[in-house]
Design an enzyme around this catalytic site. Structure first.
Site, PDB file in Angstrom:
ATOM      1  N   HIS A 625      80.210  68.967  11.273  1.00 45.71           N
ATOM      2  CA  HIS A 625      79.894  67.552  11.513  1.00 45.71           C
ATOM      3  C   HIS A 625      78.411  67.393  11.845  1.00 45.71           C
ATOM      4  O   HIS A 625      78.049  67.028  12.952  1.00 45.71           O
ATOM      5  CB  HIS A 625      80.777  66.997  12.636  1.00 45.71           C
ATOM      6  CG  HIS A 625      82.221  66.908  12.265  1.00 45.71           C
ATOM      7  ND1 HIS A 625      83.131  67.903  12.568  1.00 45.71           N
ATOM      8  CD2 HIS A 625      82.919  65.951  11.596  1.00 45.71           C
ATOM      9  CE1 HIS A 625      84.330  67.561  12.135  1.00 45.71           C
ATOM     10  NE2 HIS A 625      84.226  66.371  11.516  1.00 45.71           N
ATOM     11  N   ASN A 626      77.583  67.609  10.850  1.00 42.42           N
ATOM     12  CA  ASN A 626      76.141  67.576  11.031  1.00 42.42           C
ATOM     13  C   ASN A 626      75.508  66.586  10.055  1.00 42.42           C
ATOM     14  O   ASN A 626      76.202  65.804   9.400  1.00 42.42           O
ATOM     15  CB  ASN A 626      75.561  68.975  10.868  1.00 42.42           C
ATOM     16  CG  ASN A 626      76.063  69.654   9.602  1.00 42.42           C
ATOM     17  OD1 ASN A 626      76.293  68.986   8.586  1.00 42.42           O
ATOM     18  ND2 ASN A 626      76.243  70.964   9.646  1.00 42.42           N
ATOM     19  N   ARG A 628      74.144  67.087   7.155  1.00 39.33           N
ATOM     20  CA  ARG A 628      74.531  67.284   5.763  1.00 39.33           C
ATOM     21  C   ARG A 628      75.841  66.567   5.469  1.00 39.33           C
ATOM     22  O   ARG A 628      75.989  65.915   4.432  1.00 39.33           O
ATOM     23  CB  ARG A 628      74.646  68.775   5.448  1.00 39.33           C
ATOM     24  CG  ARG A 628      75.015  69.053   3.972  1.00 39.33           C
ATOM     25  CD  ARG A 628      74.959  70.516   3.637  1.00 39.33           C
ATOM     26  NE  ARG A 628      73.596  71.028   3.745  1.00 39.33           N
ATOM     27  CZ  ARG A 628      72.677  70.897   2.784  1.00 39.33           C
ATOM     28  NH1 ARG A 628      72.973  70.258   1.663  1.00 39.33           N
ATOM     29  NH2 ARG A 628      71.477  71.405   2.951  1.00 39.33           N
ATOM     30  N   HIS A 629      76.809  66.722   6.378  1.00 42.86           N
ATOM     31  CA  HIS A 629      78.093  66.036   6.174  1.00 42.86           C
ATOM     32  C   HIS A 629      77.881  64.526   6.127  1.00 42.86           C
ATOM     33  O   HIS A 629      78.467  63.827   5.271  1.00 42.86           O
ATOM     34  CB  HIS A 629      79.066  66.401   7.293  1.00 42.86           C
ATOM     35  CG  HIS A 629      80.289  65.521   7.345  1.00 42.86           C
ATOM     36  ND1 HIS A 629      81.242  65.517   6.356  1.00 42.86           N
ATOM     37  CD2 HIS A 629      80.692  64.604   8.281  1.00 42.86           C
ATOM     38  CE1 HIS A 629      82.203  64.647   6.662  1.00 42.86           C
ATOM     39  NE2 HIS A 629      81.887  64.086   7.828  1.00 42.86           N
ATOM     40  N   HIS A 665      78.385  57.794  11.011  1.00 44.24           N
ATOM     41  CA  HIS A 665      79.764  57.855  11.492  1.00 44.24           C
ATOM     42  C   HIS A 665      80.075  59.076  12.363  1.00 44.24           C
ATOM     43  O   HIS A 665      81.096  59.103  13.050  1.00 44.24           O
ATOM     44  CB  HIS A 665      80.733  57.810  10.301  1.00 44.24           C
ATOM     45  CG  HIS A 665      80.907  59.110   9.603  1.00 44.24           C
ATOM     46  ND1 HIS A 665      79.963  59.633   8.749  1.00 44.24           N
ATOM     47  CD2 HIS A 665      81.924  60.019   9.638  1.00 44.24           C
ATOM     48  CE1 HIS A 665      80.378  60.786   8.282  1.00 44.24           C
ATOM     49  NE2 HIS A 665      81.569  61.044   8.804  1.00 44.24           N
ATOM     50  N   ASP A 666      79.226  60.111  12.365  1.00 40.46           N
ATOM     51  CA  ASP A 666      79.451  61.286  13.223  1.00 40.46           C
ATOM     52  C   ASP A 666      78.229  61.598  14.086  1.00 40.46           C
ATOM     53  O   ASP A 666      78.011  62.749  14.487  1.00 40.46           O
ATOM     54  CB  ASP A 666      79.797  62.512  12.364  1.00 40.46           C
ATOM     55  CG  ASP A 666      81.281  62.569  12.035  1.00 40.46           C
ATOM     56  OD1 ASP A 666      82.078  62.055  12.839  1.00 40.46           O
ATOM     57  OD2 ASP A 666      81.636  63.111  10.961  1.00 40.46           O
ATOM     58  N   GLN A 830      95.896  74.112   4.650  1.00 43.84           N
ATOM     59  CA  GLN A 830      95.228  73.253   3.678  1.00 43.84           C
ATOM     60  C   GLN A 830      96.224  72.527   2.786  1.00 43.84           C
ATOM     61  O   GLN A 830      96.032  71.364   2.451  1.00 43.84           O
ATOM     62  CB  GLN A 830      94.264  74.077   2.824  1.00 43.84           C
ATOM     63  CG  GLN A 830      92.962  74.441   3.519  1.00 43.84           C
ATOM     64  CD  GLN A 830      92.115  73.219   3.809  1.00 43.84           C
ATOM     65  OE1 GLN A 830      92.064  72.773   4.960  1.00 43.84           O
ATOM     66  NE2 GLN A 830      91.478  72.665   2.770  1.00 43.84           N
TER      67      GLN A 830
END
EC number: 3.1.4.-
Length: 884
Positions: A625-626, A628-629, A665-666, A830
């Site tokens: 959750h950085n 890049r995401h 959003h994060d 998954q």
């Protein structure tokens, strides 16, 4: 000569005008009370009440002021509270002069010799002066409660004393009924005492009388108090008794004290020969007491509530007879009922005033919460005023010691020369001497000393040093919200000379509680103020370190001619790992330009660059959750708006809010989920609650960046547009919480299945925006296998880190998806994720718009890959089981 029939009214008026003496004589002979009252009303005066009479000997009107009977009587405080008088020297002189002229209670007999007349005048003057002196400062209307509540009690009009004498001579039965009615509805002890004294003197032909009411019943030191000063004998008067106009007689002392204690009747023909007799008052007034009749007044429970005394029977040197005793005893039975009722009313009046004062204290507490000194001063002033004590002190405890004080507040009464409350941080300025306050501080117990000089805990030298004479002390601990003693409050010396009783103790207990609350509130306010200041400092630090420098903005602007055509930003198969961090920032600027946001909403280029750079800087260095995401989610939203038909259902403002929400959003994600915030009771959970904790934090962080100087990309919106876009931004970020997605997706699936084509209503667009946010947030599941597997590994890295914290720090077993020891179960997890969330979502999207069909196919392809890995895991587990 004209006859009377020939005279007109004007002629008569002219004749009377020229013969005023005749007119006055006719008026005095013929005018009745009705005519007089008409004249008074016409000329703006109050009419004369029935009890007002003309005394030929005095040449003046006389009124019994103790018994106002009509609303027009200016002395009737019951009917009209506007006529209250102060006890200023000016009015005191006026009232005394008027009372001296009126001579209400008695007149000199015509046969009285000169010496007797002088003594009588001296007696009357002293008595009336004391009566007016007895009015307490700021006296309260005797029926204040009834006036406050608009209740009016009927009051029997009291007749003049001379009229009572005439009535007794003519009709004794009617007279007795009259004096019973006279006291029937009077609830003021002072007024009632005046009536009883006047009535008993007439009843048994006494020259003077007095009445003493029992106070402090049930205590160790009951006493008898006269509510008005009148001649009496056989008493032992306390030294301070006459300071406020009342007289206090010790219980059991003198004739009056003896009657109160024993309940016996005492009748003397020569008072000076009785051992119980005390001639102190006679020596003060120059009046001689010969015969005396003293009787107890009892209530319905046969308890002595007062003592009545009549002295010097007129025309009977042999004294009062048995018939007098019987007659007086009968009347005193009614007086007992009246006094008992008045005492009850007085008690309720005091309770009303006390409750009113306590409510005012509560008001003060809420009005003043910024200063401990101001709160304590207000409470001390209220306490001293209501308890009517000479001194009030509050001593605050020193936190580093069990027995010492760090600050002292001292309030003395009356304040002189503009003196105010004295406060000191040094105990040397306040000589306790008796150590009583320290004892209360240590024990936490209340100390109530009626006579300090008879108590071993008090040091008499303290008074010598301070110049203050301490008679009685009531000392109580002050406690905080945790019931810890934080100080001591004490009051000294009731003004009336009595010790502090049980009612004082209860009332002072309430004041100490309020004092503790006030101190606690002020301390809390100070803590909040400090916390607020710390928060402001923290925000300033965050603003400085969380924003970017001017050099970084210039560097980003310098790339405005970079070629982005090969980056495939507007496609669904964009490679999430193809761009560097700087490339992603420039790509974000490109997205704003390509969608027309920069032009449509007049977004300044430098503000846009600075905002994007600051958003990147406020993402933490966590595995997934950085920044890049955040950019990948924004890129996917850009592709959805470009390649599908959903944008035609959305306004430009909604599209802008979605793109901004994707980038924000994060924000400030810590690498742990909402459940972890709740388990650890983190600051975020305490601040935002247990629902969508992180999502609320992400939104608030986004708003904080927008509010930073030079970062507001919505700066050209008017207030209504700004409010609208902020609400859209909030809803978009909160919709990334999967629990909210579960709540709305069934509605979305139903809309798609029904073949709905019109998404123009508000609810439909809200649902569509929410679904689009989740679509972009989990879009990695649609990417080629190599990208999808890499993203899954990053997600599991974060999950395993959280699981390690739960196992090692919280000592709990983490969920399977976060348990590092079960990482071989990743394919199985998954598959559950795809089947539960992803496949239904992308299937519905492909049914809504065929442009999303590649996304559904990508999910199916990735599912087959995870299914192969899961089959390998199962085969491996089976082989291991066979070997075992």
């Amino acid at each position: 000569m004209l006859t009377m029939t020939q005279l007109s009214q004007s002629d008569v008026e002219d004749w009377f005008e020229s013969h005023k003496e005749v007119f006055a004589d006719i008026f005095l002979k013929k005018a009745d009370m009705t005519i007089v009252n008409k004249w008074l009303l016409i000329h703006g005066y109050s009419p004369i009440s029935e009890q007002t009479s003309y005394h030929p000997k005095r040449g003046s009107l006389s009124t019994d002021n103790s018994t106002p009977s009509s609303p027009n009587d200016k002395n009737d405080v019951f009917f009209d509270s506007r006529h209250h008088r102060t006890n200023s020297k000016k009015y005191l002189r006026q009232d005394f002069a008027k009372s001296k002229r009126k001579n209400i209670f008695r007149t000199c007999e015509p046969t009285m010799c000169s010496a007797e007349a002088t003594t009588e005048s001296r007696r009357n003057s002293l008595k009336e002066m004391r009566m007016f002196r007895s009015l307490p400062p700021n006296s309260i209307n005797m029926l204040s409660i009834l006036i406050q509540s608009r209740v009016r009690l009927p009051r029997y009009p009291s007749k003049d004393i001379d009229m009572k004498k005439d009535l007794r001579m003519n009709n004794e039965r009617e007279f007795f009924l009259e004096i019973v009615k006279d006291i029937s509805n009077d609830l003021d002890l002072r007024s009632l005492s005046q009536k009883i004294v006047a009535n008993i003197s007439v009843l048994v032909d006494g020259d003077a009388g007095s009445i003493f009411v029992v106070e402090g019943r049930g205590t160790a030191k009951p006493s008898l108090v006269s509510k008005l000063f009148d001649l009496h004998s056989g008493t032992h008067i306390l030294p301070t008794s006459m300071e406020d106009g009342s007289i206090t007689v010790p219980w059991g002392k003198g004739i009056i004290g003896h009657v109160a204690e024993t309940g016996e009747t005492v009748s003397l023909t020569d008072a000076s020969q009785d051992a119980r007799y005390n001639d102190e008052v006679d020596r003060i007034t120059g009046y001689r007491t010969d015969t005396l009749l003293c009787m107890p007044i009892r209530n319905a429970d046969d308890e002595v509530v007062a003592v009545a005394q009549v002295i010097n029977k007129i025309g009977a040197p042999e004294g009062f007879s048995k018939d007098d005793e019987k007659l007086l005893g009968t009347y005193l039975t009614f007086c007992g009922i009246a006094i008992h009722n008045a005492q009850i009313f007085e008690a309720y009046s005091k309770e009303y005033e006390r409750n009113k004062a306590l409510l005012e204290v509560v008001h003060d507490l809420f009005e003043e919460q910024t200063s401990v000194d101001n709160v304590i001063l207000k409470i001390m002033q209220r306490a001293q005023s209501l308890l009517k004590c000479e001194r009030c002190s509050v001593l605050l405890r020193d936190g580093s010691s069990e027995t010492t004080f760090k600050k002292v507040f001292d309030l003395a009464y009356p304040l002189k020369n503009g003196q105010t409350c004295q406060s000191s941080d040094s105990m040397s300025n306040y000589q306790l001497g008796n150590k009583i306050a320290e004892l209360v501080l240590v024990t936490g117990e209340t100390i109530n000393i009626a006579d300090t000089h008879q108590d071993s805990r008090f040091d008499p030298n303290c008074d010598g040093e301070s110049g203050f004479h301490t008679r009685s002390i009531l000392c109580k601990p002050i406690r905080n919200r945790d019931n810890q003693t934080i100080g001591v409050a004490q009051v000294m010396n009731r003004i009336d000379g009595h010790p502090f009783d049980e009612h004082d103790d209860q009332l002072f207990e309430a004041f100490t509680i309020f004092c503790g609350l006030g101190i606690n509130n002020c301390l809390l306010y100070e803590e909040i103020a400090v916390a607020s200041a710390k928060q402001m400092v923290a925000l300033e630090v965050l603003s400085y370190h969380g924003t970017v420098s001017a050099e970084e903005v210039v560097k980003l602007k310098s790339r405005k001619n970079a070629d982005t055509s090969n980056w495939k930003l507007d496609t669904f198969n964009f490679n999430d790992f193809s761009l560097t961090s700087d490339d992603m920032m420039f790509a974000a600027v490109t997205i704003f330009k390509d969608l027309g946001f920069k032009r449509t909403f007049r977004i300044d280029s430098e503000v846009l660059y600075r905002w994007i750079l600051t958003v990147r800087k406020n993402y933490r260095n966590v595995a997934y959750h950085n920044w890049r995401h955040a950019f990948n989610v924004c890129q996917f939203m850009f592709a959805a708006l470009k390649k599908s038909g959903v944008r035609r259902h959305l306004s430009d403002k909604e599209s802008l809010a979605l793109v901004v929400a994707c980038l924000c959003h994060d924000l400030d994600h810590r690498g742990t989920n909402n459940a972890f915030q709740q388990k650890t009771s983190s600051a975020l959970a305490q601040l935002y609650g247990t629902k969508a904790t992180l999502e609320h934090h992400h939104f608030n962080h986004a708003v904080m960046i927008l509010n930073s100087e030079g970062h507001n990309i919505f700066g050209n919106f008017n207030s209504e547009e700004y409010s609208e876009v902020i609400n859209l931004l909030k809803e978009a970020i909160l919709s990334t919480d999967l629990s909210r997605h579960i709540q709305v997706r069934d509605k979305f699936f139903a809309m798609v299945d029904s073949g709905m084509k019109n998404w123009d209503d508000r609810e439909s667009r809200d649902i569509l925006r929410s679904i689009l946010m989740t679509t972009c947030d989990v879009a990695a599941i649609t990417k080629p296998w190599e990208i999808q597997r890499k993203v899954a590994d990053l997600v599991m890295t974060e999950f395993f880190d959280q699981g390690d914290k739960e196992r090692n720090e919280l000592k709990i077993q983490p969920q399977a998806c976060m348990d590092r020891e079960k990482q071989d179960e990743l394919p199985k997890l998954q598959l559950s994720w795809i089947d539960g969330i992803c496949l239904p979502l992308y299937k519905a999207l492909s049914n809504l718009d065929t442009s999303f069909k590649p996304l559904f196919d990508g999910v199916l392809m990735n599912r087959s890959c995870w299914e192969v890995l899961d089959a390998e895991r199962l085969a491996k587990d089976a082989a291991m089981h066979t070997e075992v």
